[in-house]
Scaffold this active site. Sequence first.
Site, mmCIF file in Angstrom:
data_model
loop_
_atom_site.group_PDB
_atom_site.id
_atom_site.type_symbol
_atom_site.label_atom_id
_atom_site.label_comp_id
_atom_site.label_asym_id
_atom_site.label_seq_id
_atom_site.Cartn_x
_atom_site.Cartn_y
_atom_site.Cartn_z
ATOM 1 C CB SER A 11 21.950 -10.400 -1.659
ATOM 2 O OG SER A 11 22.874 -9.862 -3.117
ATOM 3 N N GLY A 12 19.991 -10.140 -4.361
ATOM 4 C CA GLY A 12 19.160 -9.161 -5.166
ATOM 5 C C GLY A 12 17.908 -10.080 -5.512
ATOM 6 C CE1 TYR A 13 13.891 -6.886 -3.860
ATOM 7 C CE2 TYR A 13 13.687 -5.425 -5.503
ATOM 8 C CZ TYR A 13 13.524 -5.529 -4.234
ATOM 9 O OH TYR A 13 13.312 -4.805 -3.238
ATOM 10 C CB CYS A 151 11.892 -8.859 -17.443
ATOM 11 S SG CYS A 151 12.757 -6.962 -17.104
ATOM 12 C CG ASN A 322 9.370 -7.787 -13.063
ATOM 13 O OD1 ASN A 322 8.442 -8.072 -12.530
ATOM 14 N ND2 ASN A 322 10.586 -7.435 -12.239
HETATM 15 N N1 LIG Z 1 14.870 -7.227 -11.649
HETATM 16 C C1 LIG Z 1 14.272 -7.756 -12.598
HETATM 17 O O1 LIG Z 1 13.040 -7.726 -12.727
HETATM 18 C C2 LIG Z 1 15.352 -8.311 -13.496
HETATM 19 C C3 LIG Z 1 14.777 -8.804 -14.853
HETATM 20 C C4 LIG Z 1 15.373 -9.518 -15.742
HETATM 21 C C5 LIG Z 1 17.035 -9.519 -15.636
HETATM 22 N N2 LIG Z 1 17.469 -8.740 -14.527
HETATM 23 C C6 LIG Z 1 18.863 -8.963 -14.252
HETATM 24 O O2 LIG Z 1 19.260 -9.437 -13.353
HETATM 25 C C7 LIG Z 1 20.649 -9.236 -12.757
HETATM 26 C C8 LIG Z 1 20.138 -8.867 -11.248
HETATM 27 O O3 LIG Z 1 19.168 -8.005 -11.124
HETATM 28 P P1 LIG Z 1 18.430 -7.663 -9.864
HETATM 29 O O4 LIG Z 1 17.034 -6.825 -10.221
HETATM 30 O O5 LIG Z 1 18.522 -8.675 -8.930
HETATM 31 O O6 LIG Z 1 19.524 -6.560 -9.163
HETATM 32 P P2 LIG Z 1 19.789 -6.338 -7.536
HETATM 33 O O7 LIG Z 1 18.487 -6.517 -6.731
HETATM 34 O O8 LIG Z 1 20.350 -4.788 -7.497
HETATM 35 O O9 LIG Z 1 20.822 -7.417 -7.374
HETATM 36 C C9 LIG Z 1 22.139 -7.309 -7.824
HETATM 37 C C10 LIG Z 1 22.841 -7.921 -6.998
HETATM 38 O O10 LIG Z 1 24.254 -8.108 -7.356
HETATM 39 C C11 LIG Z 1 25.483 -8.030 -6.534
HETATM 40 N N3 LIG Z 1 26.338 -7.010 -6.724
HETATM 41 C C12 LIG Z 1 26.255 -5.791 -7.305
HETATM 42 N N4 LIG Z 1 27.467 -5.153 -7.469
HETATM 43 C C13 LIG Z 1 28.216 -6.347 -7.628
HETATM 44 C C14 LIG Z 1 29.602 -6.423 -8.010
HETATM 45 N N5 LIG Z 1 30.510 -5.144 -8.428
HETATM 46 N N6 LIG Z 1 30.231 -7.580 -7.834
HETATM 47 C C15 LIG Z 1 29.638 -8.578 -7.401
HETATM 48 N N7 LIG Z 1 28.462 -8.413 -6.810
HETATM 49 C C16 LIG Z 1 27.666 -7.298 -7.214
HETATM 50 C C17 LIG Z 1 24.468 -7.255 -5.133
HETATM 51 O O11 LIG Z 1 24.768 -8.259 -4.123
HETATM 52 P P3 LIG Z 1 25.725 -7.963 -2.921
HETATM 53 O O12 LIG Z 1 25.999 -6.513 -2.520
HETATM 54 O O13 LIG Z 1 24.999 -8.630 -1.797
HETATM 55 O O14 LIG Z 1 26.940 -8.795 -3.166
HETATM 56 C C18 LIG Z 1 23.191 -7.175 -5.652
HETATM 57 O O15 LIG Z 1 22.291 -7.745 -4.570
HETATM 58 C C19 LIG Z 1 20.971 -7.805 -13.435
HETATM 59 O O16 LIG Z 1 21.766 -8.130 -14.390
HETATM 60 C C20 LIG Z 1 19.603 -7.345 -14.321
HETATM 61 O O17 LIG Z 1 19.821 -6.689 -15.426
HETATM 62 C C21 LIG Z 1 16.766 -8.275 -13.409
#
Ligand SMILES: NC(=O)c1ccc[n+]([C@@H]2O[C@H](COP(=O)([O-])OP(=O)(O)OC[C@H]3O[C@@H](n4cnc5c(N)ncnc54)[C@H](OP(=O)(O)O)[C@@H]3O)[C@@H](O)[C@H]2O)c1
Length: 355
Positions: A11-13, A151, A322
């Site tokens: 669901s997350g990005y 990233c 990213n």
């Molecule tokens: N965004 C970027 O550019 C980027 C780049 C490099 C690395 N990352 C890493 O990738 C990971 C995800 O980042 P994101 O940007 O996609 O964040 P995000 O959009 O906030 O998505 C994170 C997802 O994790 C789930 N989640 C949150 N808390 C949780 C919990 N306690 N237990 C189980 N599921 C949980 C949520 O899904 P539900 O609520 O639907 O369960 C949410 O949609 C992070 O660790 C981040 O540091 C992100």
Amino acid sequence: MKINVGVIAASGYAGGEAVRLLSYHPHVNLNYITSRKLITKYFHTIYPNLRNLSNLKFEEFNVKVAKEKCDFVFLAVPHRVSQEMVPELIDAGLKIIDLSADFRLKDVSTYKKYYKKEHTHPEILEKAVYGIPELHREQIKTAQLIAVAGCQASSAIYGLYPLISEGLIETNNIIVDSKTGSSGSGASFNEASHHPIRANSIRPYKMTGHRHTAEIEQELTNLNGGKQVKVGFSAHGVNLTRGILSTCHVFYNQNNTIEEKDLFRAYRKYFKDEPFLRLITQKSGIFRLPDPKLIIGTNFADVGFQIDGNMNRIVVLCALDNLIKGTAGNAVQCLNIMNGFPETEGLDFPGIFPL
Ligand SMILES: NC(=O)c1ccc[n+]([C@@H]2O[C@H](COP(=O)([O-])OP(=O)(O)OC[C@H]3O[C@@H](n4cnc5c(N)ncnc54)[C@H](OP(=O)(O)O)[C@@H]3O)[C@@H](O)[C@H]2O)c1
């Protein structure tokens, strides 16, 4: 041959982008995507760019189901959450590509310094391979756990690793000034990401002590034969949805002279066989240096430089997306390496221009 793959927290990005890439991968059967809040909903209800293109529905995460359905899982949860999930995924015999920061740092005291908490599973850190394919290809081939690089850290590492590897620059005074788009902080929002605050701004949000400093130093120090590399990293949020531009200021020894041809030679040595690292050598026109506009939606990292002989400085720039080269794309590249697929499989597309 197709491998079975799941995405946890699709669901997350970051997870959502992994779903998009894996859906078009010729050797992947993506058959399990999870969320806590969207169970039974179609993926395309929140990612309408896949409308009519995906029939996947979100399921609840359950390690037994993951084990039954998948050989590999992409884990796209926030850090700290990943730390709690990885042990049971390892015990289930799954191969894990973790997008979070939890298993990137090898040193627990560095983890505590930057994440302000003890690591709950330090015994697993040894198993994890840092997910920069260009630096850790051999280890990635046989790893059970990949910790995909951050990233912004990736953008600095791609810009700097040839110069460090060739011993061309001083290693105690590297400055990285990074600008990032809003998707870098994920799909959840807060006061700082509210449109009237975030828009039309260059928002300095972490001038010192940024967590990615530790990853950059770890990787560059390894390349420097273990001799500590010191990096000052500062991050700004800019008016983009996706994309990072890191500007690195590095210095060469006062007694040396460095010419463009020396730097071209160094970058070519490391980039020539890399399908996704592009050295920008264009001498005219408006795109003589890396620009996020050209790599959005791709797995490319574009690197370029200029020499400032006035103060023995080299300005190195790296632009990447990213959510692709900075996360999901590198994760797919690692998946390809782990399976002996061509590294470009599922990632071989250009960006769109104009954007
Ligand atoms: N965004 C970027 O550019 C980027 C780049 C490099 C690395 N990352 C890493 O990738 C990971 C995800 O980042 P994101 O940007 O996609 O964040 P995000 O959009 O906030 O998505 C994170 C997802 O994790 C789930 N989640 C949150 N808390 C949780 C919990 N306690 N237990 C189980 N599921 C949980 C949520 O899904 P539900 O609520 O639907 O369960 C949410 O949609 C992070 O660790 C981040 O540091 C992100």
